[in-house]
Design an enzyme around this catalytic site. Structure first.
Site, PDB file in Angstrom:
ATOM      1  N   GLY A  16      16.664   3.719   0.581  1.00 15.17           N
ATOM      2  CA  GLY A  16      17.908   3.129   1.077  1.00 15.17           C
ATOM      3  C   GLY A  16      18.350   3.629   2.438  1.00 15.17           C
ATOM      4  N   SER A  17      17.392   4.072   3.256  1.00 14.78           N
ATOM      5  CA  SER A  17      17.831   4.523   4.587  1.00 14.78           C
ATOM      6  C   SER A  17      18.344   3.350   5.427  1.00 14.78           C
ATOM      7  CB  SER A  17      16.710   5.270   5.315  1.00 14.78           C
ATOM      8  OG  SER A  17      15.658   4.414   5.659  1.00 14.78           O
ATOM      9  N   ARG A  69      10.442 -13.715 -13.667  1.00 14.06           N
ATOM     10  CA  ARG A  69      11.240 -13.567 -12.441  1.00 14.06           C
ATOM     11  C   ARG A  69      12.496 -14.427 -12.483  1.00 14.06           C
ATOM     12  NH1 ARG A  69       8.306 -10.583  -8.859  1.00 14.06           N
ATOM     13  NH2 ARG A  69       6.069 -10.685  -9.183  1.00 14.06           N
ATOM     14  N   MET A  94      11.611  -4.401  -3.277  1.00 10.04           N
ATOM     15  CA  MET A  94      10.174  -4.543  -3.514  1.00 10.04           C
ATOM     16  C   MET A  94       9.827  -5.552  -4.603  1.00 10.04           C
ATOM     17  SD  MET A  94       8.998  -2.595  -1.233  1.00 10.04           S
ATOM     18  CE  MET A  94       7.288  -2.302  -1.632  1.00 10.04           C
ATOM     19  N   ARG A  95      10.669  -6.549  -4.796  1.00 10.83           N
ATOM     20  CA  ARG A  95      10.354  -7.596  -5.774  1.00 10.83           C
ATOM     21  C   ARG A  95      10.218  -8.922  -5.061  1.00 10.83           C
ATOM     22  NH1 ARG A  95       8.319  -6.680 -10.321  1.00 10.83           N
ATOM     23  NH2 ARG A  95       9.224  -8.510 -11.294  1.00 10.83           N
ATOM     24  N   HIS A 113      11.186  -5.706   7.983  1.00  8.49           N
ATOM     25  CA  HIS A 113       9.788  -5.437   7.641  1.00  8.49           C
ATOM     26  C   HIS A 113       9.192  -4.535   8.731  1.00  8.49           C
ATOM     27  CE1 HIS A 113       5.822  -6.189   5.964  1.00  8.49           C
ATOM     28  NE2 HIS A 113       5.390  -6.371   7.190  1.00  8.49           N
ATOM     29  N   ASP A 149       7.362 -12.295   3.772  1.00  7.31           N
ATOM     30  CA  ASP A 149       7.295 -11.785   5.148  1.00  7.31           C
ATOM     31  C   ASP A 149       7.085 -12.897   6.177  1.00  7.31           C
ATOM     32  OD1 ASP A 149       7.715  -9.217   4.176  1.00  7.31           O
ATOM     33  OD2 ASP A 149       5.580  -8.814   3.959  1.00  7.31           O
ATOM     34  N   GLU A 178      14.130   0.620  12.911  1.00  6.42           N
ATOM     35  CA  GLU A 178      14.694  -0.246  11.857  1.00  6.42           C
ATOM     36  C   GLU A 178      16.202  -0.021  11.758  1.00  6.42           C
ATOM     37  OE1 GLU A 178      12.669  -0.385   8.070  1.00  6.42           O
ATOM     38  OE2 GLU A 178      10.810   0.288   8.979  1.00  6.42           O
TER      39      GLU A 178
HETATM   40  C1  GRF Z   1      11.446   0.081   5.264  1.00  5.81           C
HETATM   41  O1  GRF Z   1      10.339   0.504   6.021  1.00  5.81           O
HETATM   42  C2  GRF Z   1      11.581  -1.413   5.308  1.00  5.81           C
HETATM   43  O2  GRF Z   1      11.184  -1.960   6.521  1.00  5.81           O
HETATM   44  C3  GRF Z   1      10.633  -1.851   4.214  1.00  5.81           C
HETATM   45  O3  GRF Z   1      10.793  -0.895   3.210  1.00  5.81           O
HETATM   46  C4  GRF Z   1      11.239   0.336   3.781  1.00  5.81           C
HETATM   47  C5  GRF Z   1      12.515   0.684   3.083  1.00  5.81           C
HETATM   48  O4  GRF Z   1      13.012   1.926   3.464  1.00  5.81           O
HETATM   49  N1  GRF Z   1      10.899  -3.201   3.834  1.00  5.81           N
HETATM   50  P1  GRF Z   1      14.478   2.325   3.045  1.00  5.81           P
HETATM   51  O5  GRF Z   1      14.587   2.165   1.529  1.00  5.81           O
HETATM   52  O6  GRF Z   1      15.453   1.458   3.778  1.00  5.81           O
HETATM   53  O7  GRF Z   1      14.617   3.781   3.449  1.00  5.81           O
END
Ligand code: GRF
Length: 222
Positions: A16-17, A69, A94-95, A113, A149, A178
């Site tokens: 969750g950064s 789903r 991630m789903r 991404h 993507d 990001e």
């Molecule tokens: C990031 O690299 C984002 O681009 C990808 O997954 C990662 C998630 O990182 N989709 P975080 O959970 O936001 O730290």
């Protein structure tokens, strides 16, 4: 009549950064968006702690409890509706989403991404960029369409690949970017400055750089 802030839901699966970067940006009093719900498909992840620390409501729908789903997405949809969410940010979610869910949120859902799309879709993209001999990697914020993507690109940041990079060192440098571009894109969207035309995105009042980046740089000859 003053327009209220854009109500945003953030979907997460891990650290969750990026969520944190969005939380920090939205904390500015003049920010045109507010995060009203954080939704995770995994219990116990750090992103949920970040939501709690910011007093943002969160909900977990553990995908392991769902047979398909469609059921998972329907529960997410209900939670998003109940929270009054108007716009979704996927932040390390991630789903795969169903086409019905993605189409419902068409033009109202963005993703980040860690590659320069349309190159390197999918997973492990930083290492794959190194292995392919690319000189530049980076990250992309784009609208979400049913194909993974893929979707109109709002902004990209370019990150040079170093000779001694590993997937992890490159990922760490990309992550810094990001955290710059995701909040910027959300602000632009919430300000109503982002226009989608076909595959392309136009940003009202955008500053577009002229300079090209070279890697390696040219050597100076005196
Ligand atoms: C990031 O690299 C984002 O681009 C990808 O997954 C990662 C998630 O990182 N989709 P975080 O959970 O936001 O730290």
């Amino acid at each position: 009549m003053s327009k209220g802030k854009l109500k945003v839901g953030v979907l997460v699966s891990g650290s969750g950064s990026n969520l944190q970067a969005l939380i920090d940006a939205c904390a500015a009093p003049d920010h045109p968006a507010e995060i009203v719900l954080v939704l995770s498909n995994r219990p116990g992840v750090r992103a949920l702690d970040r939501a709690k620390a910011a007093s943002i409501p969160s909900v977990v729908f553990d995908h392991k409890n769902y047979a398909d789903r469609a059921g998972f997405d329907a529960d997410m949809q209900q939670a998003l509706d109940e929270a009054g969410v108007e716009f979704i940010c996927l932040a390390g979610f991630m789903r795969l989403l169903t086409t019905a869910f993605v189409e419902h949120w068409s033009g109202r859902m963005i993703n980040i991404h860690p590659s320069l799309l349309p190159s390197f879709k999918g997973l492990n993209v930083q290492q794959r960029a190194i292995d392919a001999g690319a000189r530049f990697a980076g990250c992309t914020v784009h609208f979400v369409t049913p194909e993974m993507d893929v979707g109109p690109i709002i902004q990209q940041a370019v990150v040079p690949i170093h000779d001694d990079d590993t997937g992890d060192t490159l990922a760490a440098r990309i992550l810094v970017q990001e955290h710059n571009i995701y909040p910027a894109c959300l602000r632009w969207v919430a300000e109503g400055r982002v226009r989608i035309e076909g595959e392309r995105v136009f940003l009202d009042g955008a500053t577009v750089p002229d300079a090209a980046l070279l890697n390696p740089s040219l050597e100076k000859s005196d």
